[in-house]
Motif scaffolding. Structure first.
Motif, mmCIF file in Angstrom:
data_model
loop_
_atom_site.group_PDB
_atom_site.id
_atom_site.type_symbol
_atom_site.label_atom_id
_atom_site.label_comp_id
_atom_site.label_asym_id
_atom_site.label_seq_id
_atom_site.Cartn_x
_atom_site.Cartn_y
_atom_site.Cartn_z
ATOM 1 N N THR A 130 9.766 34.590 -36.168
ATOM 2 C CA THR A 130 11.163 34.909 -35.905
ATOM 3 C C THR A 130 11.283 36.358 -35.440
ATOM 4 O O THR A 130 10.400 37.190 -35.695
ATOM 5 C CB THR A 130 12.013 34.732 -37.167
ATOM 6 N N SER A 131 12.365 36.659 -34.753
ATOM 7 C CA SER A 131 12.592 38.041 -34.310
ATOM 8 C C SER A 131 12.751 38.973 -35.501
ATOM 9 O O SER A 131 12.370 40.150 -35.428
ATOM 10 C CB SER A 131 13.828 38.106 -33.406
ATOM 11 N N THR A 150 10.599 42.391 -36.111
ATOM 12 C CA THR A 150 11.255 43.676 -36.347
ATOM 13 C C THR A 150 10.817 44.281 -37.673
ATOM 14 O O THR A 150 10.565 45.492 -37.767
ATOM 15 C CB THR A 150 12.782 43.506 -36.328
ATOM 16 N N LYS A 169 2.972 38.978 -29.762
ATOM 17 C CA LYS A 169 4.101 39.868 -30.048
ATOM 18 C C LYS A 169 3.659 41.287 -30.393
ATOM 19 O O LYS A 169 4.511 42.160 -30.615
ATOM 20 C CB LYS A 169 4.922 39.304 -31.206
ATOM 21 N N SER A 204 5.143 44.182 -28.357
ATOM 22 C CA SER A 204 6.523 44.485 -28.739
ATOM 23 C C SER A 204 6.576 45.223 -30.070
ATOM 24 O O SER A 204 7.398 46.134 -30.255
ATOM 25 C CB SER A 204 7.334 43.188 -28.830
#
Length: 463
Positions: free
Chosen positions: A382-383, A387, A448, A451
């Motif tokens: 999940t984002s 994060t 990911k 990012s």
């Protein structure tokens, strides 16, 4: 259909080794179970805590029997027929020698306590020797460490069936299956974790309730960040985190770092007490390394079928599996992150300190391991998870002057990619597979990492 016949059909449908993701097969075994066979819990009868409460959780350890009734299976096999057992929520398979890989496939199906129905067959990740204490450390040479699959979270269950099939030996004389195969069924215990307060600040008064000696000892290394016995280490903004850095690390910071301390805001971190760690399981002493020069990102390979409310139970299950089943001194990861972005303290010793974990064989020194709870080979994180990993990395690496977008050197303690003693240039934020030949942290989480590096550098305030 006979039990052996069912197993033969399942073996015939096998497609080889897969990652720890659910696999629905076109046929299912009969739902009837053999008579319940008593399973002796590894932990025995739980003793009482110093504060009067019972120790939650238990481990059932069942030997797997060779399947030798029919000769047309094509390879060595072992298993356990369908049966009723005491309730459990996490399952894994262990064996005697931690240096031996299980070169084959492990499949389980379980019966739900709530519905009484049996699950589809699911695969356990067998290539798990890359999560381990480094060679020559006291933890690795204790004589207690065992080989193991990754554990799989299955939820509240009271029935189980397992099948292990070897592929053909890769070299002459190689054992088709490791010796001492056992099925481990872990009950993480009731939801006894302390509820983190909704609004917790550094100025909250210290707790006045009685803590057991073990809980107090695990909480003490975090006493500069939160009151003794706190369930949550509160978040700080960047200015507060910079001030904290100057307090915690003043003796080792350069003049330049003091003028411009690159560090991200400290995220809220659920402590071991917050997720309900049984502090009597782990070894009493803490193990430290010199610094934290790199962060290795992992996935737990426990599957994605959990709710965020269940995350503390999943962590307790992994913790018990690492210690009681695999023989480690404590949970292997330094931190864990769930699908809702909640961050949890892992191995004891203090979240701001360079605690040596058992997460990346060959590179546990001068590094930390962050494990996203789940399996990310075919499902993405999940984002909020991405994060949270970025925020945690920006803060913890910042305590040790680490640049999340940069490179660093680590000395290998030995593994399947780098020889012992080799200085290896790595990204400061790396995936597990960068230090060891493995699928971890799953292709979709690994993708990911760029990012995560960019976000973490931005959190630190870097240009």
């Amino acid at each position: 259909m006979s039990k052996i016949g069912s197993m033969r059909n399942l073996l015939a449908s096998s497609l080889g080794v897969t990652c720890a993701a659910a696999l629905a097969l076109p046929m299912t075994l009969p739902a009837t179970e053999a008579a319940a066979i008593p399973a002796k819990a590894v932990s025995g009868t739980p003793p009482a805590r110093a504060d009067g409460t019972g120790i939650p959780g238990s481990t059932q350890s069942l030997p797997l029997a060779p399947i030798t009734d029919e000769r047309d299976l094509g390879s060595a096999a072992a298993g356990l027929s369908p049966r009723s057992v005491r309730p459990f929520s996490l399952v894994g398979v262990i064996w005697d020698d931690p240096t031996v890989e299980l070169n084959g496939r492990v499949q389980v199906r379980t019966r739900s306590v709530g519905t009484g129905t049996w699950s589809d067959w699911q695969d356990l990740e067998t290539h798990n020797t890359d999560h381990a204490p480094d060679a020559d450390t006291d933890e690795r040479t204790s004589g207690r460490v065992r080989g193991a699959t990754a554990p799989l979270w299955v939820g509240d269950s009271d029935g189980v069936e397992v099948l292990v099939r070897a592929v053909e030996p890769t070299r002459a004389g190689a054992a088709p299956l490791p010796a001492g195969l056992r099925l481990e069924l872990v009950d993480p215990g009731a939801e006894t974790a302390v509820e983190p307060p909704a609004r917790h600040t550094p100025d909250d008064p210290p707790l006045t309730e009685l803590l057991s000696p073990e809980v107090a000892e695990a909480s003490a290394p975090n006493s500069e960040l939160a009151p003794l016995g706190a369930a949550l280490i509160p978040a700080l903004d960047q200015a507060q985190s910079q001030k904290e850095l100057l307090t915690l690390q003043a003796a080792v910071l350069t003049d330049e770092q003091k003028l411009k301390p690159y560090i991200g805001p400290r995220p809220a971190i659920v402590t071991r007490r917050g997720w309900g760690a049984d502090e009597t399981l782990r070894e009493k002493e803490f193990s430290y390394t010199k610094s934290v020069k790199a962060a290795f990102v992992h996935h737990t390979a426990t599957g994605n079928n959990y709710t965020c409310a269940q995350a503390p139970s999943v962590i307790r299950g992994i913790y018990r599996y690492h210690v009681k089943s695999m023989g480690w001194r404590d949970i292997g990861y330094n931190f864990l992150v769930d699908k809702c972005g909640n961050i949890y303290e892992g191995r004891a010793g203090g979240v701001a300190k360079p605690v040596m974990g058992a997460h990346t064989l060959g590179f546990n020194s001068d590094s930390m391991g962050i494990a996203a709870i789940g399996t990310f080979n075919s499902a993405g994180p999940t984002s909020t998870t991405v994060t949270a990993v970025s925020q945690l990395s920006a803060w913890k690496l910042g305590l040790f002057a680490g640049n999340p977008g940069g490179k660093t050197y680590l000395k290998s303690a030995g593994g399947n990619l780098y020889a012992k003693g080799k200085n290896v240039r790595l990204n400061v934020i790396s995936g597990h597979r960068d230090g060891f030949s493995t699928d971890c942290p799953g292709a979709l989480l690994y993708g990911k990492l760029g990012s995560i590096r960019t976000q973490a550098a931005r959190f630190q305030g870097r240009p």
